[in-house]
Design a protein around this motif. Structure first.
Motif, mmCIF file in Angstrom:
data_model
loop_
_atom_site.group_PDB
_atom_site.id
_atom_site.type_symbol
_atom_site.label_atom_id
_atom_site.label_comp_id
_atom_site.label_asym_id
_atom_site.label_seq_id
_atom_site.Cartn_x
_atom_site.Cartn_y
_atom_site.Cartn_z
ATOM 1 N N GLN A 273 0.819 -1.216 0.000
ATOM 2 C CA GLN A 273 0.000 0.000 0.000
ATOM 3 C C GLN A 273 0.856 1.271 0.000
ATOM 4 O O GLN A 273 0.361 2.346 0.339
ATOM 5 C CB GLN A 273 -0.896 -0.007 1.259
ATOM 6 C CG GLN A 273 -1.847 -1.174 1.361
ATOM 7 C CD GLN A 273 -2.938 -1.131 0.312
ATOM 8 O OE1 GLN A 273 -3.345 -0.053 -0.124
ATOM 9 N NE2 GLN A 273 -3.412 -2.297 -0.103
ATOM 10 N N GLN A 274 2.119 1.161 -0.396
ATOM 11 C CA GLN A 274 3.051 2.271 -0.226
ATOM 12 C C GLN A 274 2.682 3.517 -1.025
ATOM 13 O O GLN A 274 3.167 4.615 -0.725
ATOM 14 C CB GLN A 274 4.473 1.836 -0.574
ATOM 15 C CG GLN A 274 4.653 1.286 -1.973
ATOM 16 C CD GLN A 274 6.037 0.710 -2.175
ATOM 17 O OE1 GLN A 274 6.989 1.450 -2.372
ATOM 18 N NE2 GLN A 274 6.149 -0.606 -2.125
ATOM 19 N N ASP A 275 1.806 3.397 -2.013
ATOM 20 C CA ASP A 275 1.374 4.558 -2.785
ATOM 21 C C ASP A 275 0.136 5.239 -2.190
ATOM 22 O O ASP A 275 -0.330 6.254 -2.719
ATOM 23 C CB ASP A 275 1.077 4.155 -4.234
ATOM 24 C CG ASP A 275 2.330 3.675 -4.959
ATOM 25 O OD1 ASP A 275 3.410 4.221 -4.662
ATOM 26 O OD2 ASP A 275 2.227 2.763 -5.790
ATOM 27 N N ASP A 276 -0.405 4.675 -1.115
ATOM 28 C CA ASP A 276 -1.597 5.230 -0.467
ATOM 29 C C ASP A 276 -1.257 5.515 0.994
ATOM 30 O O ASP A 276 -1.395 4.662 1.863
ATOM 31 C CB ASP A 276 -2.753 4.229 -0.570
ATOM 32 C CG ASP A 276 -4.065 4.799 -0.031
ATOM 33 O OD1 ASP A 276 -4.040 5.859 0.623
ATOM 34 O OD2 ASP A 276 -5.118 4.155 -0.247
ATOM 35 N N GLU A 278 -2.633 7.334 3.305
ATOM 36 C CA GLU A 278 -3.721 7.258 4.268
ATOM 37 C C GLU A 278 -3.920 5.826 4.748
ATOM 38 O O GLU A 278 -4.151 5.568 5.929
ATOM 39 C CB GLU A 278 -5.019 7.797 3.661
ATOM 40 C CG GLU A 278 -5.106 9.310 3.625
ATOM 41 C CD GLU A 278 -5.045 9.919 5.018
ATOM 42 O OE1 GLU A 278 -5.734 9.418 5.935
ATOM 43 O OE2 GLU A 278 -4.300 10.902 5.203
ATOM 44 N N GLN A 279 -3.838 4.896 3.810
ATOM 45 C CA GLN A 279 -3.962 3.485 4.177
ATOM 46 C C GLN A 279 -2.768 3.041 5.006
ATOM 47 O O GLN A 279 -2.903 2.269 5.955
ATOM 48 C CB GLN A 279 -4.078 2.627 2.904
ATOM 49 C CG GLN A 279 -4.467 1.176 3.164
ATOM 50 C CD GLN A 279 -5.937 1.031 3.478
ATOM 51 O OE1 GLN A 279 -6.471 1.733 4.327
ATOM 52 N NE2 GLN A 279 -6.592 0.104 2.805
#
Length: 493
Positions: A273-276, A278-279
């Motif tokens: 999830q490294q591109d998000d 917030e997640q």
């Protein structure tokens, strides 16, 4: 994210079972062998940890972080694993006599040369285990680790009962590791995870670069985290080291095992999830909440009951352990927060940040330990580490968390504050009851105090930390529970 729920459950199961087995083995062996022998064991384990780190060179972490590695890359990395393991064992074999002389411990040389075989054994299944973690296949990892842990414990306890002394621990470690690596290797072949040997070194250059930074960071971290045992063993003595090492094993290793439930899942989850961001923040705060729900009551309760615990479990040989154990409980509870930054940093590909941070700590931690050890009391070393760690956790928020996932101080404080306050309330009740009532049987007293502590913590958690407690329990027991239980969101407070 459903794999995260399942993964957390399997990692938790593995950690609970293996930790209980290890703790039973360590405490039984310590009760039989005494502080001086356990001091020698501590020196062996620290030396092997150093050589094992260089035998792996961050390849596991690089493999998990790198998306879609090719068969050529996997085969080449496996070759590199074996080359590094061979070089590490040669270094162990040649340096063992010098290490024994430095610590004035003659048996240490032969023990290290035998125990050092572990670096070769680990190379057999290291890549398969990394791939299982990368793909969140924690069920297979858990089964392998539980079987290996059982073999380790049974071997060590059986041999120490037969009078093999310190060699029982060495044999148990080797037997457990051989089982773990052997099972992983066979599983890798059956599931087509094994790519054989290769020599496409240019293809793995980016992965090695990541691994070198990770190795540098882990080296600095290992020196900082093990400097206490090395310095105590040299300046205060092996018996003092034995007392300190058992205190560390009860607390520090317990913390590491609890944290591993989070870090084994969080590292690959953050990587995916490294591109998000917030997640990523959601994952990070949830893992802190869940770790503290377990570790805060455990360590605060143990700190309060340490005299009773030592008397019941270890006996008269270990009376000097109690005050050290209480202080170490506070130290590891604070340190667990810092350890949770690891999967966040590595999952976001910032291995160089971790390296620079740990280089800085290298100029702080060993100096603090050495100066505090000059007093001649291991309690002073433990207290100095606790105070230093409190300062470092505060600094770490600004160095790591704020820069990686943005300002979240209020969420962060709520996340860690509620379980800690619940645990402090529980600790107060247990302390008052233990000090205010006369008990005749120590074992029964310990059992009653534990039950009171569990009940008290649940009541305080329902009053102070209900949202996280319910979310945590749903995530553990419900097949359809939330993917990441226990997240504290700022807008709800």
């Amino acid at each position: 994210m459903s794999n995260l729920v399942s993964g957390t459950k399997w990692v938790a199961l593995e950690t609970v079972i293996t930790r209980i087995l290890q703790l039973i083995s360590a405490l039984y062996v310590a009760r039989v062998l005494g502080p001086e022998t356990m001091g020698t064991v501590a020196l062996i384990l620290v030396a092997l940890e150093i050589f094992t780190l260089f035998s792996q060179m961050g390849i596991t972490q690089a493999l998990i972080h790198h998306n879609n590695p090719t068969n050529d890359q996997l085969a080449t990395l496996y070759t590199v694993n074996w080359v590094l393991a061979g070089l590490a064992y040669i270094a162990i074999f040649l340096s063992a006599p010098a290490i024994a002389i430095f610590f004035d411990n003659e048996p240490l040389s032969e023990l290290l040369r035998v125990a050092g075989l572990s670096v070769l054994i680990a190379a057999l299944g290291q890549q398969t285990l990394a791939l299982l973690q990368k793909e969140l296949l924690f069920k297979a990892m858990a089964i392998i680790s539980i079987i290996a842990g059982t073999v380790n414990v049974v071997t060590a306890i059986s041999m120490v009962s037969l009078g093999w002394g310190i060699w029982s621990i060495v044999a148990g470690q080797l037997a457990g590791l051989l089982t773990r690596s052997g099972l992983a290797f066979v599983y890798g072949i059956r599931k087509a995870l094994f790519s054989g040997f290769g020599a496409s070194f240019r293809a793995i250059k980016p992965m090695l670069s990541f691994g070198f930074y990770q190795t540098g960071a882990m080296t600095m971290n290992m020196i900082n985290s093990r400097a206490d045992q090395l310095i105590i063993g040299k300046t205060i003595g092996v018996s003092a080291l034995g007392i300190y090492s058992i205190g560390s094993q009860i607390t520090l290793q317990a913390m590491q095992q609890i944290n591993s439930i989070a870090t084994k899942v969080a590292f690959p989850a953050v990587s995916k999830q490294q591109d998000d961001l917030e997640q990523v923040k959601r994952i990070y705060l949830a893992m802190i909440a869940n770790v503290l729900l377990v570790s805060a009551p455990l360590f605060i309760g143990l700190a309060v009951l340490s005299p009773l615990f030592v008397d019941v479990v270890l006996g008269e040989k270990w009376t000097g352990l109690s005050p050290v154990l209480s202080i170490l409980c506070g130290y590891v509870l604070v340190r667990s927060l810092g350890n949770m930054n690891g999967p966040l940093v590595m999952g976001l590909g910032k291995a160089n940040w971790a390296f620079y941070w740990n280089v800085g700590l290298l100029f702080v931690i060993p100096g603090v330990i050495y100066l505090s050890s000059l007093d001649g009391r291991i309690e002073m070393v433990a207290l100095a580490l606790l105070i230093t760690q409190l300062v470092l956790v505060t600094i770490a928020y600004f160095y790591w968390i704020r820069r990686l996932i943005g300002p979240c101080a209020r969420e962060y404080v709520f996340t860690l504050g509620r379980p800690v306050l619940s645990a402090l309330g529980m600790g107060g009740i247990v302390w008052l009851l233990y000090r205010g009532v006369t008990w005749e049987n120590d074992l029964i007293t310990l059992g009653v105090m534990v039950l009171v502590g569990v009940a008290g913590y649940l009541l305080f958690s329902i009053a102070i930390n209900r949202r996280n407690l319910v979310g945590f329990l749903n995530g553990v027991f419900s097949k359809s529970g939330v993917a990441i239980p226990g997240v504290v969101s700022d807008r709800h407070h």
